[in-house]
Motif scaffolding. Sequence first.
Motif, PDB file in Angstrom:
ATOM      1  N   THR A  55     -35.045 -42.281  22.452  1.00 44.31           N
ATOM      2  CA  THR A  55     -35.547 -43.185  20.951  1.00 44.31           C
ATOM      3  C   THR A  55     -33.955 -43.146  20.380  1.00 44.31           C
ATOM      4  N   ALA A  56     -33.571 -44.399  19.378  1.00 49.66           N
ATOM      5  CA  ALA A  56     -32.374 -44.529  18.828  1.00 49.66           C
ATOM      6  C   ALA A  56     -32.838 -45.197  17.597  1.00 49.66           C
ATOM      7  N   TRP A  57     -32.033 -44.852  16.537  1.00 49.89           N
ATOM      8  CA  TRP A  57     -32.907 -45.926  15.067  1.00 49.89           C
ATOM      9  C   TRP A  57     -32.016 -47.340  15.567  1.00 49.89           C
ATOM     10  N   MET A  58     -32.782 -48.334  15.394  1.00 51.99           N
ATOM     11  CA  MET A  58     -32.754 -49.506  15.817  1.00 51.99           C
ATOM     12  C   MET A  58     -33.416 -50.176  14.803  1.00 51.99           C
ATOM     13  N   ARG A  59     -32.941 -52.108  14.973  1.00 59.50           N
ATOM     14  CA  ARG A  59     -33.640 -52.575  14.010  1.00 59.50           C
ATOM     15  C   ARG A  59     -34.292 -53.579  14.737  1.00 59.50           C
ATOM     16  N   ALA A  60     -34.750 -54.125  14.909  1.00 56.65           N
ATOM     17  CA  ALA A  60     -35.290 -54.964  15.858  1.00 56.65           C
ATOM     18  C   ALA A  60     -36.084 -56.607  14.975  1.00 56.65           C
ATOM     19  N   ILE A  61     -36.189 -57.986  15.066  1.00 53.36           N
ATOM     20  CA  ILE A  61     -36.610 -58.948  14.778  1.00 53.36           C
ATOM     21  C   ILE A  61     -37.065 -59.924  16.115  1.00 53.36           C
ATOM     22  N   ALA A  62     -37.244 -60.556  15.781  1.00 54.95           N
ATOM     23  CA  ALA A  62     -38.310 -61.511  16.545  1.00 54.95           C
ATOM     24  C   ALA A  62     -37.479 -62.475  17.052  1.00 54.95           C
ATOM     25  N   ASP A  63     -37.360 -62.612  18.634  1.00 51.76           N
ATOM     26  CA  ASP A  63     -36.097 -63.757  18.668  1.00 51.76           C
ATOM     27  C   ASP A  63     -36.239 -65.231  18.300  1.00 51.76           C
ATOM     28  N   GLU A  64     -36.807 -65.720  17.691  1.00 53.53           N
ATOM     29  CA  GLU A  64     -37.073 -66.574  17.088  1.00 53.53           C
ATOM     30  C   GLU A  64     -36.365 -66.827  15.978  1.00 53.53           C
ATOM     31  N   VAL A 111     -28.732 -51.244  17.746  1.00 54.83           N
ATOM     32  CA  VAL A 111     -28.991 -50.133  17.678  1.00 54.83           C
ATOM     33  C   VAL A 111     -27.743 -49.736  16.808  1.00 54.83           C
ATOM     34  N   ALA A 112     -28.025 -48.643  15.819  1.00 55.72           N
ATOM     35  CA  ALA A 112     -27.119 -48.007  15.355  1.00 55.72           C
ATOM     36  C   ALA A 112     -26.727 -46.587  15.392  1.00 55.72           C
ATOM     37  N   ILE A 113     -25.472 -47.574  16.428  1.00 57.82           N
ATOM     38  CA  ILE A 113     -24.509 -46.868  17.295  1.00 57.82           C
ATOM     39  C   ILE A 113     -22.768 -46.640  15.809  1.00 57.82           C
ATOM     40  N   GLY A 114     -21.902 -45.842  15.620  1.00 54.33           N
ATOM     41  CA  GLY A 114     -21.112 -46.778  15.288  1.00 54.33           C
ATOM     42  C   GLY A 114     -19.863 -46.282  16.272  1.00 54.33           C
ATOM     43  N   LEU A 115     -18.439 -46.287  15.996  1.00 52.76           N
ATOM     44  CA  LEU A 115     -17.334 -47.039  16.745  1.00 52.76           C
ATOM     45  C   LEU A 115     -16.208 -45.692  14.996  1.00 52.76           C
ATOM     46  N   HIS A 116     -16.013 -45.196  14.969  1.00 51.98           N
ATOM     47  CA  HIS A 116     -15.296 -43.874  14.216  1.00 51.98           C
ATOM     48  C   HIS A 116     -13.354 -44.176  14.448  1.00 51.98           C
ATOM     49  N   PHE A 117     -13.167 -44.223  13.241  1.00 50.55           N
ATOM     50  CA  PHE A 117     -11.466 -43.755  12.838  1.00 50.55           C
ATOM     51  C   PHE A 117     -11.252 -43.392  12.236  1.00 50.55           C
ATOM     52  N   GLY A 158     -33.152 -41.496  17.369  1.00 51.13           N
ATOM     53  CA  GLY A 158     -34.642 -41.447  16.690  1.00 51.13           C
ATOM     54  C   GLY A 158     -35.305 -39.663  17.065  1.00 51.13           C
ATOM     55  N   ALA A 159     -36.642 -39.641  17.108  1.00 53.31           N
ATOM     56  CA  ALA A 159     -37.325 -38.981  16.988  1.00 53.31           C
ATOM     57  C   ALA A 159     -37.511 -38.406  18.467  1.00 53.31           C
ATOM     58  N   THR A 160     -37.204 -38.873  19.249  1.00 49.92           N
ATOM     59  CA  THR A 160     -37.225 -38.474  21.289  1.00 49.92           C
ATOM     60  C   THR A 160     -35.858 -38.249  21.699  1.00 49.92           C
ATOM     61  N   ALA A 161     -35.417 -36.959  21.907  1.00 49.80           N
ATOM     62  CA  ALA A 161     -34.036 -37.320  22.422  1.00 49.80           C
ATOM     63  C   ALA A 161     -34.230 -36.680  23.990  1.00 49.80           C
ATOM     64  N   ALA A 162     -34.008 -37.943  25.140  1.00 49.37           N
ATOM     65  CA  ALA A 162     -33.699 -37.700  26.416  1.00 49.37           C
ATOM     66  C   ALA A 162     -32.978 -38.361  27.042  1.00 49.37           C
ATOM     67  N   GLY A 163     -32.587 -37.987  27.615  1.00 50.23           N
ATOM     68  CA  GLY A 163     -31.774 -38.618  29.293  1.00 50.23           C
ATOM     69  C   GLY A 163     -29.899 -38.759  28.319  1.00 50.23           C
ATOM     70  N   THR A 164     -29.169 -39.599  28.630  1.00 46.79           N
ATOM     71  CA  THR A 164     -28.175 -39.089  29.000  1.00 46.79           C
ATOM     72  C   THR A 164     -28.165 -41.087  28.482  1.00 46.79           C
ATOM     73  N   VAL A 189     -35.458 -48.694  12.489  1.00 43.29           N
ATOM     74  CA  VAL A 189     -36.557 -46.917  12.726  1.00 43.29           C
ATOM     75  C   VAL A 189     -36.153 -46.202  13.852  1.00 43.29           C
ATOM     76  N   SER A 190     -37.196 -45.670  14.539  1.00 46.24           N
ATOM     77  CA  SER A 190     -36.941 -44.275  15.651  1.00 46.24           C
ATOM     78  C   SER A 190     -37.509 -45.311  16.626  1.00 46.24           C
ATOM     79  N   THR A 191     -36.671 -46.329  17.926  1.00 43.64           N
ATOM     80  CA  THR A 191     -37.405 -46.889  19.207  1.00 43.64           C
ATOM     81  C   THR A 191     -36.723 -46.530  19.996  1.00 43.64           C
ATOM     82  N   THR A 192     -37.453 -47.237  20.837  1.00 45.80           N
ATOM     83  CA  THR A 192     -37.510 -46.585  21.849  1.00 45.80           C
ATOM     84  C   THR A 192     -36.355 -47.400  23.202  1.00 45.80           C
TER      85      THR A 192
END
Lengths: 184, 176
Positions: free
Chosen positions: A129-138, A174-180, A69-75, A39-42
Amino acid sequence: MADFPIYEWPPLNVITPFHPDSFGMVRGGALYAFDGAAVSTTFNDELIHYFPFRIWRPSTVVKMSILNGATAAGTFDIGVYDGQLNKIVSTGLTAQSGTNDIQTVDTTDTTLLPGEYLMAVKSTDGTATAWMRAIADELALPFVPLYTEAGGAGAALPTTATPVLSTLASPVMVAIGLHFDTLV
Amino acid sequence: MPDFPGSMLPGDHHSLAISTLSMNALGPCLIGTAMAAVAWPAADRAIMVPFRVATRVTVYKMACGTGTGTTGNFNLGIVDVFGNHIVSTGSTAKSVASEDRLVDVTDTTFGPGMFYLAMVADSTDTYIGRTNSNVAMTKLMGLREAAGSFTLSSGVTLATVSTAFVPAISAYLRPW
């Protein structure tokens, strides 16, 4: 031509933390499914997120991207570090632009030789924000090594990485990609 | 000739079939959400799913899953990273609903490298796949599309994907 057969495992046209050459290899019960729960996550302000991946045959990175995500800000800054933790290539600080879509940045075409690498991402704005997947550390850290580093305020990715295992209560991928491929 | 190919080459990274869900393709990206019958996004729009093979292999069958309805035809194939045709089933009548469709192809050797599993339908009848949360996610997974490309044997012009749909496609392999 050598008689000994060398099996070269090419990357797909993109590697994200969710792909087979990165954490995608860990399949324990949809631990870090890309969709369905991403989901879109800060961003954590100024925190650098590192995700290991592997290259099996020489492959050239031509672009990098982030799924905003839903909010673009900063760099933001996205980059690649080699096994010695040296930054090889990065986007540099880039203004985040566009929401709920991929933002792609041309980078210097850089050939990665076979080996282990880290892809990294950092935002300079705690409201971005960006699309991310979060899960509890344990649930995460017993299975996947997620690394972070406190980045300098407003700074680009460091020349040398100092990744430590994440101490976040809910580490993220975080949903980032390296493109070939130049086509995204 | 039996379908079971016997021993694969040592060090081979593949199983006997490569599909959308394989480790050779997008499998780990798609964990956790179910496949279902989804309307093909647009008639004659081909959708390509990236996959890779580490050795020379021979494809002898391809497969997809039909959803509800029996309208129209589909075409399954493999293209290279430039969209050049490797092999395809040709136009195949959908004809049955809620079934796997295994279709023979001309035994074709290719690889190693990265390729695309390709599928196209000439209607918006339903086929098995899944729909991502948004189109951007499908882009980041590396899928491609080609409009007006039902005849895969001519090759396809790869373009940025504009649908959130990820079709379930399989290619059955033997060692070359």
